[in-house]
Design a protein around this motif. Structure first.
Motif: not given
Lengths: 100, 121, 501
Positions: B58, B61, B64, B68, B71, B115
């Protein structure tokens, strides 16, 4: 020629809808959503190639659809992340809190 | 199959291309000796050393978050290509509009950066 | 290839209201990035001021002639402008509702405002969009922000589930809509602007073919999901129950307004030669919405779920005006939409206030509220009665005008169903009001007993109460001033391009 590609588009559309209805995983459902958008793109580019070679408006629409589908996929993945952090699973059928 | 005469060569190519991998697998199955069934036959090949863990892992995280952001900014550049291709025809107003577009994208990038979405923590 | 991009600078005033909002949006983002402002109320103030400014600009622009700008991509006539004013109005009323909610739940304020404003901008562009690309992009702008808003409380599992359902169903509906658009593009021989599509369909002699009927069905399905018309309504109760309440308040009005504007313009401009087909399809779904929405609402135990079904039935009533299809029908639809904004937002404001003070939204937990806070009870009761259509309140006048216009056109069955279901709706609204005003002590729940009332003065700092007062006053008295409203609307609408069919 036209009807072959149109039927390819319709076929992709049906696969996408079928996958959305049957898939149990959120990520797979998002992939099926992309498939439907690709069916739309195939349709648009075909029509633009046959009827609208001057201005190619269909291809412009296809670019916009690609960009928006990417945004939608990004939001979908962000939601999958949030869900995974809370429940350690992305299976759709494990979500059944809201019903009457 | 040959309903579309312009595509004959394409279909022949497709046929050949799909036959070749089938041939490759079937020949190797046909020629390979059949009696070497050990527990190590099914493990994944990791440059000759003992494999560590499963091949299906896996991803973390954190990947990702980068994926994001990537993309979004990757796909938005698709609008810049048509503008760049016809830059000379479009003139000044399109240049200003593209600048506004890039400005908004940069604000988004700065937002993600401030952020902390681009930090590997 | 002839390009006239330089002309677009002359047309900037047509989207000036949206430009104000975009400017405000970017300035909020930059201010939040540069300055470390502790008091985030500044952002609320900026967004409220810019929304008010854009409403004023729109009102002043009502006198101008309709223009089609941006090479035909954007149309600014009075019909659009009225809908754009409505969307900005919803946003203004919703922002005060969310201030206290966000402060109590300790969520990020800046992002919430940005999503809300972006959704508003998307809805406003959608009302004026005149070609398929603009329609699709602005629709997605509205709906992507709605997904993000409804999943805003990301630690809450119910909100997660709601946003998951909303994203999948919303994405499906927009892809179906886009598929319908691609057929329209092909059948009209490669045209994108709405008027040119209609001309193209005539010139390719495709206007009565199976293909255009297919495109019509795809488009109805796509917009029906967005509007939650009855065969496509299943997502509505789940999303309404799971999402944060201020977001639901915004979604229940803004997305409906934008969807209605899109439906009216798209069908009247593109499909003028298939009126029987789309009128009958919409009539069937309106009847189903009214019956099913009202019947299922009776059995609900959660207040938000009950309001979800109630909003399904309200969209059925609004459809009556669309199906009527003449000038009076559209006027009555707009009047009822205006009343609906105030009634619905008033109800949601009361629920948000109660939910913040007690933390529940079950219907039975409301019993005996009158002992603790008579004013809140009074306003909730008035808004609910107005939604049901009890005579002196504005909901009654709106419905009356709607039914009267439909009756004049001969839609007797539709009017009969509307009247019948209104009676059912009054039943379940009255059931809630009966619970609210129970004074027997044993029926007062622990939730209400723990209810702490604050001083309900006009100068208090609680912004929800200000919103409640505005909505309640509007939903009581707007009905009395209905004739001037209708006159203003009719004067402004008669310049319009398609309502004079």
């Amino acid at each position: 020629m036209l009807e072959h590609i149109l039927s390819l588009g319709a076929y992709l559309f049906c696969i996408g809808i079928f996958g959305l209805i049957t898939s149990r995983n959120m990520v797979r459902a998002l992939m099926c959503l992309e498939l439907i958008f690709n069916a739309v793109n195939i349709n648009l580019i075909t029509f633009s190639n046959s009827f609208d070679t001057q201005q190619a408006k269909g291809e412009i629409f296809a670019i916009f659809i690609i960009a928006i589908a990417a945004a939608e996929a990004a939001i979908g993945l962000a939601i999958v992340l949030a869900i995974y952090r809370n429940k350690n699973s992305t299976r759709i059928d494990q979500f059944n809190l809201l019903k009457w | 199959m040959f309903l579309l005469p312009k595509y004959n060569s394409f279909f022949i190519f497709l046929l050949l291309a799909s036959v070749i991998p089938i041939l490759a697998f079937s020949i190797s199955k046909f020629l390979a000796p059949n009696n070497t069934q050990g527990p190590e036959k099914l493990t994944s090949y990791e440059s000759g050393i003992e494999p560590m863990g499963d091949a299906w892992i896996q991803f973390q995280i954190r990947y990702y978050m980068f994926a994001l952001v990537f993309v979004i900014f990757d796909v938005e550049t698709v609008f810049l290509y048509p503008w760049a291709m016809s830059f000379n025809d479009l003139g000044l107003s399109a240049f200003i509009e593209a600048l506004v577009f890039v400005f908004i994208l940069i604000i988004g990038l700065v937002y993600a950066w401030r952020k902390g979405a681009l930090e590997w923590s | 290839m002839e390009l006239e991009l330089d002309l677009s600078f002359f047309y900037k005033t047509t989207i000036l209201p949206e430009c104000v909002l975009i400017f405000c949006l970017i300035s909020i983002l930059i201010l939040d990035l540069i300055l470390k402002i502790k008091d985030k109320n500044v952002f609320f103030f900026i967004s409220l001021v810019s929304l008010l400014l854009s409403i004023f600009i729109l009102i002043f622009q009502l006198k101008e002639e309709p223009v089609i700008s941006f090479l035909g991509n954007f149309q600014a006539d009075n019909f659009n402008k009225i809908f754009r004013i409505f969307i900005a109005l919803c946003s203004i009323l919703c922002i005060p509702l969310s201030i206290d909610f966000i402060k109590c739940t300790k969520l990020a304020i800046t992002e919430f405002l940005i999503f809300l404003l972006t959704a508003t901008i998307g809805g406003m562009f959608l009302c004026g969009a005149n070609d398929l690309i603009t329609i699709f992009v602005s629709l997605e702008c509205l709906s992507l922000c709605s997904y993000l808003l409804s999943g805003y409380t990301k630690k809450d599992v119910r909100s997660n589930e709601a946003v998951m359902k909303y994203l999948l169903i919303g994405g499906t509906s927009s892809s179906i809509l886009a598929y319908g658009f691609s057929w329209l593009y092909g059948l009209s021989g490669g045209e994108f602007q709405l008027q040119k599509i209609a001309d193209g369909l005539v010139s390719t002699e495709m206007y009565n073919s199976f293909g255009s009927l297919l495109a019509l069905v795809f488009i109805i399905v796509g917009i029906g999901f967005k509007l939650s018309l009855v065969p496509f309504h299943q997502w509505t109760p789940d999303v309404y129950e799971g999402s944060p309440t201020p977001v639901v308040a915004f979604l229940s009005v803004a997305s409906k307004i934008a969807g209605l504007a899109l439906l009216v313009r798209l069908f009247n401009i593109v499909f003028p030669f298939l009126p029987n087909q789309w009128h009958s399809l919409l009539e069937i779904s309106a009847i189903c919405s009214m019956i099913l929405g009202n019947l299922v609402a009776i059995t609900q135990t959660s207040m938000k779920r009950m309001l979800a079904y109630s909003s399904i039935s309200q969209i059925g009533y609004l459809m009556i005006g669309l199906v009527t299809g003449n000038f009076d029908g559209y006027t009555s639809m707009i009047v009822y939409l205006l009343f609906y904004i105030f009634m619905n937002l008033g109800t949601f404001a009361c629920i948000i206030l109660f939910g913040l003070r007690t933390g529940t939204d079950n219907i039975r937990d409301y019993s005996g509220l009158i002992l603790k806070d008579p004013l809140l009870t009074f306003s909730l009761a008035l808004c609910l009665l107005s939604l049901g259509g009890i005579p002196p309140l504005s909901g009654f006048f709106g419905k009356l005008y709607l039914f009267w216009c439909a009756w004049k056109t001969g839609l007797y069955f539709l009017v009969f169903i509307g009247l019948f279901t209104s009676v059912i709706s009054i039943y379940y609204y009255l059931k809630i009001i009966k619970l609210l005003i129970t004074t027997e002590n044993k029926e007062v729940t622990s939730y209400v007993q723990s209810y702490t009332v604050s001083s309900f003065s006009l100068l208090s700092k609680n912004s929800i109460e200000v919103s409640i007062i505005i909505c309640v006053i509007a939903s009581i008295f707007l009905g009395i001033f209905m004739n001037p409203i209708i006159n203003i609307l009719q004067i402004n609408l008669h310049l319009n391009t398609f309502t004079n069919i």
